[in-house]
Scaffold this active site. Structure first.
Site, mmCIF file in Angstrom:
data_model
loop_
_atom_site.group_PDB
_atom_site.id
_atom_site.type_symbol
_atom_site.label_atom_id
_atom_site.label_comp_id
_atom_site.label_asym_id
_atom_site.label_seq_id
_atom_site.Cartn_x
_atom_site.Cartn_y
_atom_site.Cartn_z
ATOM 1 N N ASP A 108 -76.152 -76.063 36.969
ATOM 2 C CA ASP A 108 -76.703 -77.132 36.147
ATOM 3 C C ASP A 108 -77.933 -76.683 35.382
ATOM 4 O OD1 ASP A 108 -78.223 -76.859 38.471
ATOM 5 O OD2 ASP A 108 -77.828 -78.877 39.223
ATOM 6 N N ASP A 111 -84.285 -72.790 36.528
ATOM 7 C CA ASP A 111 -85.685 -73.186 36.744
ATOM 8 C C ASP A 111 -86.523 -71.948 37.073
ATOM 9 O OD1 ASP A 111 -88.033 -74.522 37.378
ATOM 10 O OD2 ASP A 111 -87.294 -75.357 39.243
ATOM 11 N N LYS A 139 -85.254 -74.542 31.755
ATOM 12 C CA LYS A 139 -86.613 -75.075 31.580
ATOM 13 C C LYS A 139 -87.453 -74.106 30.766
ATOM 14 C CE LYS A 139 -86.759 -78.060 35.587
ATOM 15 N NZ LYS A 139 -87.388 -78.332 36.893
ATOM 16 N N PHE A 160 -89.241 -82.394 36.158
ATOM 17 C CA PHE A 160 -88.161 -82.636 37.115
ATOM 18 C C PHE A 160 -87.170 -83.611 36.490
ATOM 19 C CE2 PHE A 160 -86.094 -84.785 40.673
ATOM 20 C CZ PHE A 160 -85.608 -83.670 41.347
ATOM 21 N N VAL A 161 -85.906 -83.188 36.366
ATOM 22 C CA VAL A 161 -84.889 -84.008 35.699
ATOM 23 C C VAL A 161 -83.732 -84.332 36.641
ATOM 24 C CG1 VAL A 161 -85.428 -83.224 33.361
ATOM 25 C CG2 VAL A 161 -83.802 -81.919 34.737
ATOM 26 N N ASP A 167 -79.727 -83.927 40.990
ATOM 27 C CA ASP A 167 -80.014 -85.047 41.893
ATOM 28 C C ASP A 167 -81.488 -85.216 42.196
ATOM 29 O OD1 ASP A 167 -80.194 -82.630 43.551
ATOM 30 O OD2 ASP A 167 -80.372 -84.040 45.216
HETATM 31 P P1 5GP Z 1 -83.942 -72.027 40.446
HETATM 32 O O1 5GP Z 1 -83.345 -71.252 41.572
HETATM 33 O O2 5GP Z 1 -83.664 -71.480 39.066
HETATM 34 O O3 5GP Z 1 -85.412 -72.328 40.662
HETATM 35 O O4 5GP Z 1 -83.373 -73.482 40.501
HETATM 36 C C1 5GP Z 1 -82.078 -73.736 40.362
HETATM 37 C C2 5GP Z 1 -81.672 -74.879 41.256
HETATM 38 O O5 5GP Z 1 -82.747 -75.763 41.568
HETATM 39 C C3 5GP Z 1 -80.675 -75.684 40.474
HETATM 40 O O6 5GP Z 1 -79.392 -75.292 40.854
HETATM 41 C C4 5GP Z 1 -80.983 -77.098 40.878
HETATM 42 O O7 5GP Z 1 -80.170 -77.416 41.983
HETATM 43 C C5 5GP Z 1 -82.413 -77.103 41.328
HETATM 44 N N1 5GP Z 1 -83.319 -77.620 40.279
HETATM 45 C C6 5GP Z 1 -84.153 -76.912 39.490
HETATM 46 N N2 5GP Z 1 -84.842 -77.714 38.644
HETATM 47 C C7 5GP Z 1 -84.423 -78.970 38.911
HETATM 48 C C8 5GP Z 1 -84.757 -80.249 38.352
HETATM 49 O O8 5GP Z 1 -85.567 -80.432 37.440
HETATM 50 N N3 5GP Z 1 -84.102 -81.309 38.879
HETATM 51 C C9 5GP Z 1 -83.193 -81.200 39.889
HETATM 52 N N4 5GP Z 1 -82.616 -82.313 40.297
HETATM 53 N N5 5GP Z 1 -82.850 -80.010 40.433
HETATM 54 C C10 5GP Z 1 -83.465 -78.906 39.945
HETATM 55 MG MG MG Z 2 -78.505 -76.208 42.475
#
Ligand code: 5GP
Ligand code: MG
Length: 187
Positions: A108, A111, A139, A160-161, A167
């Site tokens: 999705d 981040d 992001k 945070f979305v 979710d």
């Molecule tokens: P990363 O490993 O790149 O930090 O984050 C990826 C995972 O963190 C995504 O698969 C998602 O599940 C969760 N995540 C990151 N940012 C957000 C956000 O703004 N909202 C939500 N609901 N989940 C996020």
């Molecule tokens: Mg995830």
């Protein structure tokens, strides 16, 4: 305390990516992926990242005319009511059939990049012929921009979305758009 409205969209302060924009962008990404993977038919393995990548993967895969397989992987990073990444960990096994496959990881959101970096590394270690990553939103922050990602739908502000798979405490995934939660909702 006020009773919570049964309507999810009452909790959304601002829509960042609406339903029509998502639909159009998913079709564009599908076309690009279809053309990039032409000639690698039969060995394409889509790897949706559960649970958030489920909605995007379901829409995207129906844009691809290829013969392909699906192998789910579960990664957790935002447990429960947390709105900050706690680092990525794979839950359970990686999908079968990675050896020799052209793996396309579908998530999705990008981040901190920990999820995609971890999965890319693990999937290469399993002997995949190629690995690429695809996210609907990314992001606008240095760690996300520095993470290799072949296909990305939209760049959004570092907030945070929820919605379209994303979710908060396992709710809001069914919203057909991506938006920012009202502050009062976050516990
Ligand atoms: P990363 O490993 O790149 O930090 O984050 C990826 C995972 O963190 C995504 O698969 C998602 O599940 C969760 N995540 C990151 N940012 C957000 C956000 O703004 N909202 C939500 N609901 N989940 C996020
Ligand atoms: Mg995830």
């Amino acid at each position: 305390m006020m009773p919570r409205s049964p309507r999810l969209d009452h909790d959304i302060e601002r829509v960042l990516v609406d339903r029509a924009a998502i639909e159009q962008r998913v079709a564009e990404l599908g076309e690009r992926i279809a053309s990039d993977y032409a000639g690698r038919e039969g060995r394409l393995l889509l790897v949706p990242v559960m649970t958030g990548g489920l909605v995007f993967a379901a829409d995207l895969m129906r844009q691809l005319p290829h013969r392909l397989r699906l192998g789910l992987v579960t990664v957790s990073s935002y447990p429960g009511t947390s709105t900050e990444s706690r680092g990525a960990a794979i839950r359970g096994a990686l999908p079968a059939g990675l050896e020799g496959a052209h793996a396309l990881i579908i998530d999705d959101i990008l981040d901190t990049g920990r999820t995609l970096t971890l999965l890319r590394h693990e999937i290469i270690a399993k002997g995949a012929a190629s690995v690429a990553t695809c996210v609907l939103v990314r992001k606008d922050k240095p760690e996300a921009m520095a993470t290799p990602c072949e296909y990305s739908g939209f760049d959004i502000p570092d907030e945070f979305v929820v919605g379209y798979g994303l979710d908060y405490d396992d709710e809001y995934r069914n919203l057909p758009y991506i938006g920012v939660l009202r502050r009062e909702v976050i516990r």
